[in-house]
Design a protein around this motif. Structure first.
Motif, mmCIF file in Angstrom:
data_model
loop_
_atom_site.group_PDB
_atom_site.id
_atom_site.type_symbol
_atom_site.label_atom_id
_atom_site.label_comp_id
_atom_site.label_asym_id
_atom_site.label_seq_id
_atom_site.Cartn_x
_atom_site.Cartn_y
_atom_site.Cartn_z
ATOM 1 N N HIS A 76 0.817 -1.206 0.000
ATOM 2 C CA HIS A 76 0.000 0.000 0.000
ATOM 3 C C HIS A 76 0.856 1.264 0.000
ATOM 4 C CE1 HIS A 76 0.801 0.261 4.353
ATOM 5 N NE2 HIS A 76 0.347 -0.972 4.476
ATOM 6 N N ILE A 77 0.292 2.311 -0.600
ATOM 7 C CA ILE A 77 0.942 3.611 -0.719
ATOM 8 C C ILE A 77 -0.057 4.673 -0.272
ATOM 9 C CG2 ILE A 77 1.918 5.324 -2.306
ATOM 10 C CD1 ILE A 77 2.841 2.997 -4.067
ATOM 11 N N PHE A 78 0.410 5.621 0.551
ATOM 12 C CA PHE A 78 -0.453 6.726 0.969
ATOM 13 C C PHE A 78 -0.357 7.844 -0.058
ATOM 14 C CE2 PHE A 78 -1.204 10.722 3.346
ATOM 15 C CZ PHE A 78 -2.537 10.493 3.660
ATOM 16 N N ASP A 79 -1.510 8.268 -0.552
ATOM 17 C CA ASP A 79 -1.580 9.315 -1.566
ATOM 18 C C ASP A 79 -2.050 10.606 -0.910
ATOM 19 O OD1 ASP A 79 -1.888 10.928 -3.745
ATOM 20 O OD2 ASP A 79 -3.602 9.854 -4.580
ATOM 21 N N ARG A 80 -1.141 11.566 -0.778
ATOM 22 C CA ARG A 80 -1.482 12.823 -0.118
ATOM 23 C C ARG A 80 -2.477 13.645 -0.921
ATOM 24 N NH1 ARG A 80 4.575 14.767 0.997
ATOM 25 N NH2 ARG A 80 4.819 13.580 -0.924
ATOM 26 N N THR A 81 -2.583 13.403 -2.234
ATOM 27 C CA THR A 81 -3.521 14.182 -3.043
ATOM 28 C C THR A 81 -4.968 13.810 -2.750
ATOM 29 O OG1 THR A 81 -3.536 12.670 -4.943
ATOM 30 C CG2 THR A 81 -1.816 14.350 -4.888
#
Length: 257
Positions: A76-81
């Protein structure tokens, strides 16, 4: 913190041509990218037990519930957008068999979420044929890039990235996705810590042509002085996750401020 809700936003299950150098992996791959809505509570990876991808002819792949890195290529990757997570797995087993692919998400509260899409390889064949003919021209056209240093006095606000037009070279439409990191080379590129990226998959809601046939882009964040930056641009056949059949990852480019 409240528990939160797990809701799938969209699914990108598509072919990937990974035109990166010295990876030790075949260039023809495929991937699953599952984007989630913000949970309004705990992060989604704390609310999920498992994620399974299924496809034609008994195809089954497990998506790992761990942070994604350029080494494990699964997590998983956290997407700040979007203030939300998405999960991605890159699989070095060639392009996908055409047909329906389904993601099944089993949550810790016992609920099950799912989403499906159809893979069509005709756009992959068309864009790959065009890309192979002009790959070297495209790679050499990116500026700033090629390891160059920006001239003294260059403003670091709204730095533009330019490249040759895929549409003009090939006659084919393509959509562009751009990602940049504070990094001196591809090995330092951290997908968990993007300096900036253009989320055309959200931008399309206000601009239906977001990313289409773009050969000029202005970086949305001011750059730091005396810093190395590395970026890459994907060519895709659309700006909707569920409608994408091919992602062509063009070679990394590095420049210095």
């Amino acid at each position: 913190m409240s528990q939160g809700n797990v809701e799938i936003y969209d699914l990108m299950a598509c072919n990937v041509y990974m035109d990166f150098e010295n990876t030790g992996l075949p260039k023809e791959q495929h991937k699953f990218l599952i984007a989630f809505h913000p949970t309004n509570g705990a992060p989604v990876h704390e609310l999920i037990d498992s994620i399974t991808a299924r496809g034609p002819d008994g195809y089954v792949v497990e998506v790992a519930n761990q942070p994604f890195t350029i080494t494990n290529l699964n997590g998983h990757i956290f997407d700040r957008t979007t203030n939300a997570h998405w999960y991605m797995v890159n699989l070095a087993t060639g392009f996908m068999t055409p047909g329906e692919y389904t993601i099944e998400v089993k949550c810790k509260d016992g609920s099950v979420k799912s989403i499906s899409r159809l893979q069509n390889n005709e756009p992959s064949d068309r864009l790959m044929a065009a890309y192979h003919k002009h790959r070297d021209t495209l790679k050499a056209s990116y500026s700033p890039g090629q390891g160059e240093k920006l001239p003294a006095g260059t403003s670091l606000e709204k730095v533009a990235i330019d490249c040759a037009s895929f549409k003009e070279l090939t006659g084919e439409d393509a959509w562009y996705v751009f990602r940049i990191c504070e990094a001196a080379n591809s090995k330092e590129f951290d997908p968990q810590n993007l300096y900036w990226w253009d989320n055309i998959f959200l931008e399309r809601f206000t601009n239906p042509d977001a990313g289409k046939n773009r050969n000029h882009l202005v970086i949305g964040n001011a750059l730091k002085q005396n810093t190395a930056f590395t970026y890459f641009t994907e060519l895709t056949d659309g700006n909707t996750m569920g409608g994408t059949n091919i992602c062509i990852f063009q070679p990394y480019q590095t420049f210095y401020t």
